[in-house]
Design a protein around this motif. Structure first.
Motif, PDB file in Angstrom:
ATOM      1  N   LYS A  74     106.535  55.520  63.183  1.00 28.35           N
ATOM      2  CA  LYS A  74     107.161  56.310  62.099  1.00 28.35           C
ATOM      3  C   LYS A  74     107.164  55.502  60.812  1.00 28.35           C
ATOM      4  O   LYS A  74     107.154  54.283  60.824  1.00 28.35           O
ATOM      5  CB  LYS A  74     108.610  56.661  62.440  1.00 28.35           C
ATOM      6  CG  LYS A  74     108.760  57.540  63.635  1.00 28.35           C
ATOM      7  CD  LYS A  74     109.372  58.835  63.260  1.00 28.35           C
ATOM      8  CE  LYS A  74     109.635  59.606  64.540  1.00 28.35           C
ATOM      9  NZ  LYS A  74     109.426  60.974  64.458  1.00 28.35           N
ATOM     10  N   LEU A 112     115.261  51.819  54.730  1.00 29.60           N
ATOM     11  CA  LEU A 112     115.220  51.847  56.172  1.00 29.60           C
ATOM     12  C   LEU A 112     113.937  51.208  56.679  1.00 29.60           C
ATOM     13  O   LEU A 112     112.877  51.340  56.081  1.00 29.60           O
ATOM     14  CB  LEU A 112     115.295  53.289  56.666  1.00 29.60           C
ATOM     15  CG  LEU A 112     116.558  54.044  56.287  1.00 29.60           C
ATOM     16  CD1 LEU A 112     116.428  55.500  56.682  1.00 29.60           C
ATOM     17  CD2 LEU A 112     117.776  53.432  56.952  1.00 29.60           C
ATOM     18  N   SER A 118     110.703  50.814  58.976  1.00 32.74           N
ATOM     19  CA  SER A 118     109.797  51.712  59.661  1.00 32.74           C
ATOM     20  C   SER A 118     109.435  51.118  61.011  1.00 32.74           C
ATOM     21  O   SER A 118     109.383  49.914  61.170  1.00 32.74           O
ATOM     22  CB  SER A 118     108.532  51.930  58.831  1.00 32.74           C
ATOM     23  OG  SER A 118     108.839  52.597  57.642  1.00 32.74           O
ATOM     24  N   HIS A 133     108.765  56.131  56.449  1.00 29.88           N
ATOM     25  CA  HIS A 133     109.707  56.938  55.680  1.00 29.88           C
ATOM     26  C   HIS A 133     109.081  57.385  54.369  1.00 29.88           C
ATOM     27  O   HIS A 133     108.261  56.679  53.780  1.00 29.88           O
ATOM     28  CB  HIS A 133     111.000  56.157  55.419  1.00 29.88           C
ATOM     29  CG  HIS A 133     111.838  56.047  56.646  1.00 29.88           C
ATOM     30  ND1 HIS A 133     111.667  55.042  57.580  1.00 29.88           N
ATOM     31  CD2 HIS A 133     112.831  56.829  57.124  1.00 29.88           C
ATOM     32  CE1 HIS A 133     112.518  55.215  58.564  1.00 29.88           C
ATOM     33  NE2 HIS A 133     113.240  56.285  58.325  1.00 29.88           N
ATOM     34  N   SER A 150     115.683  59.595  52.081  1.00 27.57           N
ATOM     35  CA  SER A 150     114.681  59.055  52.983  1.00 27.57           C
ATOM     36  C   SER A 150     114.585  59.910  54.242  1.00 27.57           C
ATOM     37  O   SER A 150     115.604  60.267  54.828  1.00 27.57           O
ATOM     38  CB  SER A 150     115.047  57.615  53.345  1.00 27.57           C
ATOM     39  OG  SER A 150     114.079  57.065  54.198  1.00 27.57           O
ATOM     40  N   GLN A 151     113.350  60.255  54.630  1.00 30.10           N
ATOM     41  CA  GLN A 151     113.116  61.043  55.843  1.00 30.10           C
ATOM     42  C   GLN A 151     112.035  60.363  56.679  1.00 30.10           C
ATOM     43  O   GLN A 151     111.030  59.905  56.137  1.00 30.10           O
ATOM     44  CB  GLN A 151     112.629  62.456  55.487  1.00 30.10           C
ATOM     45  CG  GLN A 151     113.652  63.318  54.807  1.00 30.10           C
ATOM     46  CD  GLN A 151     114.718  63.801  55.760  1.00 30.10           C
ATOM     47  OE1 GLN A 151     114.526  63.861  56.972  1.00 30.10           O
ATOM     48  NE2 GLN A 151     115.873  64.134  55.216  1.00 30.10           N
ATOM     49  N   PRO A 152     112.202  60.312  58.001  1.00 30.15           N
ATOM     50  CA  PRO A 152     111.155  59.738  58.847  1.00 30.15           C
ATOM     51  C   PRO A 152     109.984  60.705  58.990  1.00 30.15           C
ATOM     52  O   PRO A 152     110.148  61.921  58.919  1.00 30.15           O
ATOM     53  CB  PRO A 152     111.862  59.537  60.190  1.00 30.15           C
ATOM     54  CG  PRO A 152     112.941  60.556  60.196  1.00 30.15           C
ATOM     55  CD  PRO A 152     113.373  60.744  58.764  1.00 30.15           C
ATOM     56  N   CYS A 153     108.808  60.127  59.207  1.00 30.43           N
ATOM     57  CA  CYS A 153     107.600  60.925  59.351  1.00 30.43           C
ATOM     58  C   CYS A 153     106.627  60.164  60.240  1.00 30.43           C
ATOM     59  O   CYS A 153     106.521  58.936  60.138  1.00 30.43           O
ATOM     60  CB  CYS A 153     106.995  61.175  57.974  1.00 30.43           C
ATOM     61  SG  CYS A 153     105.528  62.222  57.983  1.00 30.43           S
TER      62      CYS A 153
END
Length: 74
Positions: A8, A2, A4, A10, A17-20
């Motif tokens: 944000k 994904l 970024s 990842h 995969s998680q957004p941060c």
């Protein structure tokens, strides 16, 4: 992988995969996932991360977390 955005990035959490957001500390990230930080154990980039380090652990792009929920029983 994904893309970024500037606000944000990842990281990989339990294989997904998680957004941060930049500057996020580990306990805040756990809470954003709906987890109680007192009830989980965390492996951070292949190493068990001692709880006393959590409040100073900033998450970075491409970090890998394995999070295990602690379950009581008897």
């Amino acid at each position: 992988m994904l893309d970024s955005t500037p606000d944000k990035f990842h990281l990989l959490v339990n294989g997904e995969s998680q957004p941060c957001a930049p500057g996020t500390l580990l306990p805040s990230f756990l809470e954003s996932l709906g987890m109680n930080p007192r009830l989980v154990a965390v492996e951070y980039n292949g190493e068990i991360l001692h709880r006393q380090l959590w409040d100073t652990t900033h998450l970075h792009p491409n970090d890998r977390l394995e999070i295990v929920t602690i379950v009581g029983g008897g």
